[in-house]
Scaffold this active site. Structure first.
Site, short mmCIF file in Angstrom:
data_model
loop_
_atom_site.label_atom_id
_atom_site.label_comp_id
_atom_site.label_asym_id
_atom_site.label_seq_id
_atom_site.Cartn_x
_atom_site.Cartn_y
_atom_site.Cartn_z
N CYS A 152 30.39 7.50 -21.24
CA CYS A 152 29.23 8.31 -21.59
C CYS A 152 29.70 9.70 -22.01
O CYS A 152 30.44 9.82 -22.98
CB CYS A 152 28.23 8.32 -20.43
SG CYS A 152 26.64 9.05 -20.83
N ASP A 197 22.17 0.25 -27.44
CA ASP A 197 22.25 1.61 -26.92
C ASP A 197 21.41 2.56 -27.76
O ASP A 197 21.78 2.94 -28.87
CB ASP A 197 23.71 2.07 -26.91
CG ASP A 197 23.93 3.36 -26.13
OD1 ASP A 197 22.97 4.15 -25.99
OD2 ASP A 197 25.07 3.57 -25.68
N HIS A 237 23.56 0.89 -23.24
CA HIS A 237 24.31 2.01 -22.71
C HIS A 237 24.63 1.75 -21.24
O HIS A 237 23.78 1.28 -20.50
CB HIS A 237 23.49 3.30 -22.84
CG HIS A 237 24.28 4.54 -22.61
ND1 HIS A 237 25.05 5.11 -23.59
CD2 HIS A 237 24.43 5.30 -21.51
CE1 HIS A 237 25.63 6.19 -23.11
NE2 HIS A 237 25.27 6.32 -21.85
#
Length: 178
Positions: free
Chosen positions: A57, A114, A146
């Protein structure tokens, strides 16, 4: 809110982490990465020419930025959001605009579903890496979202996570071993 801070893996912790991430500045992150590299290179148990990085991330974005601005040999960026944005951390120079600085090999791993990283951004990352003739692999996992690697999230996708881990192990074995 500082070194050693830990937040729970819940909505409150996520919101607090996002607030901290919003305070990051690209130049400060690069300074930190260079300091970490300098520290590692002074250790007799570290091969100075064989250092890698991995992040998830925000950490995936920082890993890509680190690859652009240091001489790391291998980088594994998991769902690094904002890499292909018009600006980098803290409104500074865009990270994708720094891609030509990558001197090692990079693997970028994304989930097809995502919403934080649209297909156009993934395509821009792939294009920038290919344009620079940078050894890379950009993988988009069908059906993955994600956070697909984290088994503590609803978005965990075991098949994608297992494959991604094999790719990371292969990257590090090829570039850092020996």
């Amino acid at each position: 809110t500082g070194p050693g801070v830990e937040y729970g893996y819940d909505e409150a912790g996520m919101n607090a982490g996002i607030a901290l991430a919003g305070q990051l500045k690209a130049d400060e992150l690069v300074t930190d990465a260079r300091a970490a590299m300098s520290f590692l290179k002074r250790k007799n148990y570290v091969r100075a020419d064989r250092i890698g990085a991995m992040g998830f991330c925000v950490g995936g974005h920082v890993t890509y930025l680190t690859a652009c601005e240091t001489d790391i040999k291998a980088a594994a960026s998991f769902y690094g959001g904002g890499i292909a944005g018009p600006q980098g951390f803290g409104g500074q120079a865009s990270t994708i605009g720094r891609t030509s600085g990558i001197t090692g090999r990079i693997v970028c791993l994304f989930g097809e579903k995502d919403a934080y990283i649209p297909t156009g951004q993934v395509d821009a990352i792939r294009g920038a890496l290919d344009k620079g003739n940078i050894p890379n692999e950009v993988v988009v996992y069908p059906g993955a979202d994600h956070g697909f690697f984290c088994d503590q999230r609803d978005s965990y996708n075991k098949a994608a996570a297992d494959d991604a881990w094999e790719k990371v192990k292969a990257l590090f074995a090829a570039e850092l071993a020996g």
